[in-house]
Design a protein around this motif. Structure first.
Motif, PDB file in Angstrom:
ATOM      1  N   LYS A   1       0.868  -1.171   0.000  1.00  0.00           N
ATOM      2  CA  LYS A   1       0.000   0.000   0.000  1.00  0.00           C
ATOM      3  C   LYS A   1       0.908   1.225   0.000  1.00  0.00           C
ATOM      4  N   LYS A   2       0.663   2.142  -0.930  1.00  0.00           N
ATOM      5  CA  LYS A   2       1.615   3.221  -1.140  1.00  0.00           C
ATOM      6  C   LYS A   2       0.908   4.450  -1.676  1.00  0.00           C
ATOM      7  N   GLN A   3       1.572   5.592  -1.521  1.00  0.00           N
ATOM      8  CA  GLN A   3       1.046   6.829  -2.083  1.00  0.00           C
ATOM      9  C   GLN A   3       2.173   7.841  -2.158  1.00  0.00           C
ATOM     10  N   LEU A   4       2.132   8.670  -3.181  1.00  0.00           N
ATOM     11  CA  LEU A   4       3.039   9.811  -3.305  1.00  0.00           C
ATOM     12  C   LEU A   4       2.221  11.075  -3.119  1.00  0.00           C
ATOM     13  N   ALA A   5       2.588  11.874  -2.121  1.00  0.00           N
ATOM     14  CA  ALA A   5       1.920  13.147  -1.865  1.00  0.00           C
ATOM     15  C   ALA A   5       2.865  14.276  -2.251  1.00  0.00           C
ATOM     16  N   VAL A   6       2.535  15.010  -3.305  1.00  0.00           N
ATOM     17  CA  VAL A   6       3.335  16.147  -3.752  1.00  0.00           C
ATOM     18  C   VAL A   6       2.662  17.413  -3.226  1.00  0.00           C
ATOM     19  N   VAL A   7       3.316  18.077  -2.286  1.00  0.00           N
ATOM     20  CA  VAL A   7       2.710  19.228  -1.611  1.00  0.00           C
ATOM     21  C   VAL A   7       2.912  20.481  -2.452  1.00  0.00           C
ATOM     22  N   SER A   8       1.822  21.083  -2.861  1.00  0.00           N
ATOM     23  CA  SER A   8       1.879  22.251  -3.749  1.00  0.00           C
ATOM     24  C   SER A   8       2.617  23.409  -3.086  1.00  0.00           C
ATOM     25  N   GLY A   9       3.460  24.068  -3.881  1.00  0.00           N
ATOM     26  CA  GLY A   9       4.161  25.264  -3.413  1.00  0.00           C
ATOM     27  C   GLY A   9       5.283  25.023  -2.430  1.00  0.00           C
ATOM     28  N   ALA A  10       5.660  23.763  -2.193  1.00  0.00           N
ATOM     29  CA  ALA A  10       6.702  23.450  -1.208  1.00  0.00           C
ATOM     30  C   ALA A  10       8.020  23.126  -1.897  1.00  0.00           C
ATOM     31  N   SER A  11       9.117  23.541  -1.282  1.00  0.00           N
ATOM     32  CA  SER A  11      10.446  23.234  -1.785  1.00  0.00           C
ATOM     33  C   SER A  11      11.034  22.066  -0.994  1.00  0.00           C
ATOM     34  N   HIS A  12      12.325  21.830  -1.148  1.00  0.00           N
ATOM     35  CA  HIS A  12      12.970  20.637  -0.577  1.00  0.00           C
ATOM     36  C   HIS A  12      12.813  20.547   0.935  1.00  0.00           C
ATOM     37  N   LEU A  13      13.003  21.659   1.636  1.00  0.00           N
ATOM     38  CA  LEU A  13      12.954  21.653   3.104  1.00  0.00           C
ATOM     39  C   LEU A  13      11.608  22.125   3.658  1.00  0.00           C
ATOM     40  N   PHE A  14      10.637  22.354   2.787  1.00  0.00           N
ATOM     41  CA  PHE A  14       9.294  22.771   3.219  1.00  0.00           C
ATOM     42  C   PHE A  14       9.359  24.027   4.098  1.00  0.00           C
ATOM     43  N   GLU A  15      10.173  24.990   3.641  1.00  0.00           N
ATOM     44  CA  GLU A  15      10.384  26.200   4.432  1.00  0.00           C
ATOM     45  C   GLU A  15       9.300  27.254   4.214  1.00  0.00           C
ATOM     46  N   GLU A  16       8.495  27.112   3.183  1.00  0.00           N
ATOM     47  CA  GLU A  16       7.437  28.086   2.916  1.00  0.00           C
ATOM     48  C   GLU A  16       6.391  28.050   4.039  1.00  0.00           C
ATOM     49  N   PRO A  17       5.669  29.159   4.230  1.00  0.00           N
ATOM     50  CA  PRO A  17       4.687  29.231   5.318  1.00  0.00           C
ATOM     51  C   PRO A  17       3.714  28.058   5.320  1.00  0.00           C
ATOM     52  N   ASP A  18       3.648  27.388   6.450  1.00  0.00           N
ATOM     53  CA  ASP A  18       2.681  26.322   6.735  1.00  0.00           C
ATOM     54  C   ASP A  18       2.916  25.019   5.964  1.00  0.00           C
ATOM     55  N   LYS A  19       3.945  24.953   5.102  1.00  0.00           N
ATOM     56  CA  LYS A  19       4.138  23.739   4.308  1.00  0.00           C
ATOM     57  C   LYS A  19       4.653  22.582   5.162  1.00  0.00           C
ATOM     58  N   LEU A  20       5.519  22.866   6.133  1.00  0.00           N
ATOM     59  CA  LEU A  20       6.003  21.792   6.999  1.00  0.00           C
ATOM     60  C   LEU A  20       4.870  21.248   7.860  1.00  0.00           C
ATOM     61  N   ASN A  21       3.987  22.141   8.324  1.00  0.00           N
ATOM     62  CA  ASN A  21       2.823  21.692   9.091  1.00  0.00           C
ATOM     63  C   ASN A  21       1.923  20.797   8.247  1.00  0.00           C
ATOM     64  N   LYS A  22       1.767  21.150   6.985  1.00  0.00           N
ATOM     65  CA  LYS A  22       0.934  20.339   6.094  1.00  0.00           C
ATOM     66  C   LYS A  22       1.552  18.956   5.900  1.00  0.00           C
ATOM     67  N   ALA A  23       2.882  18.928   5.692  1.00  0.00           N
ATOM     68  CA  ALA A  23       3.563  17.639   5.529  1.00  0.00           C
ATOM     69  C   ALA A  23       3.423  16.789   6.794  1.00  0.00           C
ATOM     70  N   ALA A  24       3.525  17.422   7.943  1.00  0.00           N
ATOM     71  CA  ALA A  24       3.380  16.690   9.211  1.00  0.00           C
ATOM     72  C   ALA A  24       1.971  16.127   9.350  1.00  0.00           C
ATOM     73  N   HIS A  25       0.977  16.907   8.946  1.00  0.00           N
ATOM     74  CA  HIS A  25      -0.413  16.448   9.028  1.00  0.00           C
ATOM     75  C   HIS A  25      -0.653  15.261   8.111  1.00  0.00           C
ATOM     76  N   ILE A  26      -0.110  15.335   6.897  1.00  0.00           N
ATOM     77  CA  ILE A  26      -0.249  14.228   5.947  1.00  0.00           C
ATOM     78  C   ILE A  26       0.413  12.970   6.493  1.00  0.00           C
ATOM     79  N   ALA A  27       1.634  13.132   7.016  1.00  0.00           N
ATOM     80  CA  ALA A  27       2.345  11.987   7.591  1.00  0.00           C
ATOM     81  C   ALA A  27       1.574  11.407   8.779  1.00  0.00           C
ATOM     82  N   GLY A  28       1.004  12.301   9.601  1.00  0.00           N
ATOM     83  CA  GLY A  28       0.247  11.846  10.762  1.00  0.00           C
ATOM     84  C   GLY A  28      -0.961  11.010  10.375  1.00  0.00           C
ATOM     85  N   LEU A  29      -1.632  11.394   9.295  1.00  0.00           N
ATOM     86  CA  LEU A  29      -2.768  10.609   8.819  1.00  0.00           C
ATOM     87  C   LEU A  29      -2.335   9.193   8.422  1.00  0.00           C
TER      88      LEU A  29
END
Length: 227
Positions: A174-202
Motif C-alpha cells: 500500500k503506497k502513495q506519493l503526496a506532492v505538496v503544492s508550493g513546497a520546496s525541498h525543506l518545506f520552508e514556505e509558510p505552513d508547508k512543513l505543518n501540512k507535511a506533518a499532518h499528511i504523515a500523521g494521517l
C-alpha cells in the motif's frame, strides 16, 4: 508526556537518542535522518512535536555527529541502514518497548536508509513515511518493503519528485506519493512543513495505529484533499 535521553547501539558503537512518549503511547515513530545532527535541527523537533500531539511516541537520534559537511551522495546508506537495524532490533527486544508498534519517518538519505532497513525487518516495522527522500540511493530493496509506505515531496523540488515517482512504481505495498503544492525541498514556505506533518500523521494513524482512524477511512482521498 515525558522524555528521556538514551544511548542506543548503532552498528558496533552507541549514539545519543531522545525518546519522547505521551501518556499511554503504544506507537513509536523512529526518525531516520542521515545528514547532520538531527537532535539540533528545529524542523525535526517541529515534526516530532506534531506527532507527539497526536499521541505518538518519537525517537530522534544522531548518527553522523562529526560528518555534517559530507555531501548526501557520499553518505553510506548501507552503514546508516545497518545502524538503524541495530537500534530498531534493540528497541523491539527491550522489555519496556517490545509491545510498541514501530514506524519509520525518514528524510533525505535517512529515508533511503529507513526503507532499506524496513525491507529487512518484515513485520517489525508497521509503516514508513519518507519526506524529500533520496530514494534513488536504494533500488532493489524497494520491492522487498512489506509495510504501507507514504512518499512526500515538495512540488518545487523537481528532482526529488521525479525520484519519488520512480520509487513509487517499485514498491509492492500500500503506497502513495503526496506532492505538496508550493513546497520546496525543506518545506520552508509558510505552513508547508505543518501540512507535511499532518499528511504523515494521517498515514501513521491509519497504518501504525489503526485504532486512531476508522479502518474504512479512504486515506488516499484524505491525503489528496490536503495537497
Amino acid at each position: 508526556m515525558y522524555g528521556i535521553s538514551m544511548q542506543l547501539p548503532f552498528d558496533g558503537y552507541h549514539v545519543q537518542g531522545k525518546l519522547t512518549l505521551p501518556v499511554k503511547a503504544q506507537n513509536l515513530i523512529i526518525f531516520s535522518h542521515g545528514h547532520g545532527r538531527s537532535i539540533l535541527m528545529p524542523h525535526v523537533h517541529r515534526l516530532a512535536l506534531a506527532f507527539q500531539q497526536e499521541g505518538f511516541g518519537t525517537l530522534i537520534f544522531d548518527t553522523l555527529d562529526n560528518h555534517e559537511d559530507i555531501p548526501e551522495e557520499s553518505i553510506d546508506i548501507a552503514f546508516l541502514s545497518r545502524g538503524l537495524l541495530t537500534s530498531t532490533q534493540w528497541l523491539h527486544n527491550h522489555s519496556d518497548y517490545h509491545s510498541f508498534n514501530l514506524g519509520y519517518f525518514g528524510s533525505g538519505t535517512g529515508a533511503a536508509a529507513a526503507l532499506k532497513a524496513a525491507s529487512e525487518l518484515g513485520d517489525t516495522i508497521k509503516a514508513v513515511v519518507s519526506i524529500s527522500g533520496r530514494l534513488d540511493l536504494v533500488k532493489a530493496e524497494l520491492a522487498e518493503v512489506r509495510c504501507p509506505t507514504l512518499l512526500i515531496a515538495g512540488e518545487l523540488d523537481f528532482n526529488i519528485v521525479k525520484i519519488n515517482q520512480k520509487a513509487l512504481s517499485k514498491l509492492n505495498v500500500k503506497k502513495q506519493l503526496a506532492v505538496v503544492s508550493g513546497a520546496s525541498h525543506l518545506f520552508e514556505e509558510p505552513d508547508k512543513l505543518n501540512k507535511a506533518a499532518h499528511i504523515a500523521g494521517l498515514w501513521f494513524k491509519k497504518y501504525l495505529a489503526p485504532e486512531k482512524l476508522k479502518s474504512d477511512t479512504d486515506i488516499s482521498k484524505k491525503i489528496t484533499g490536503l495537497i
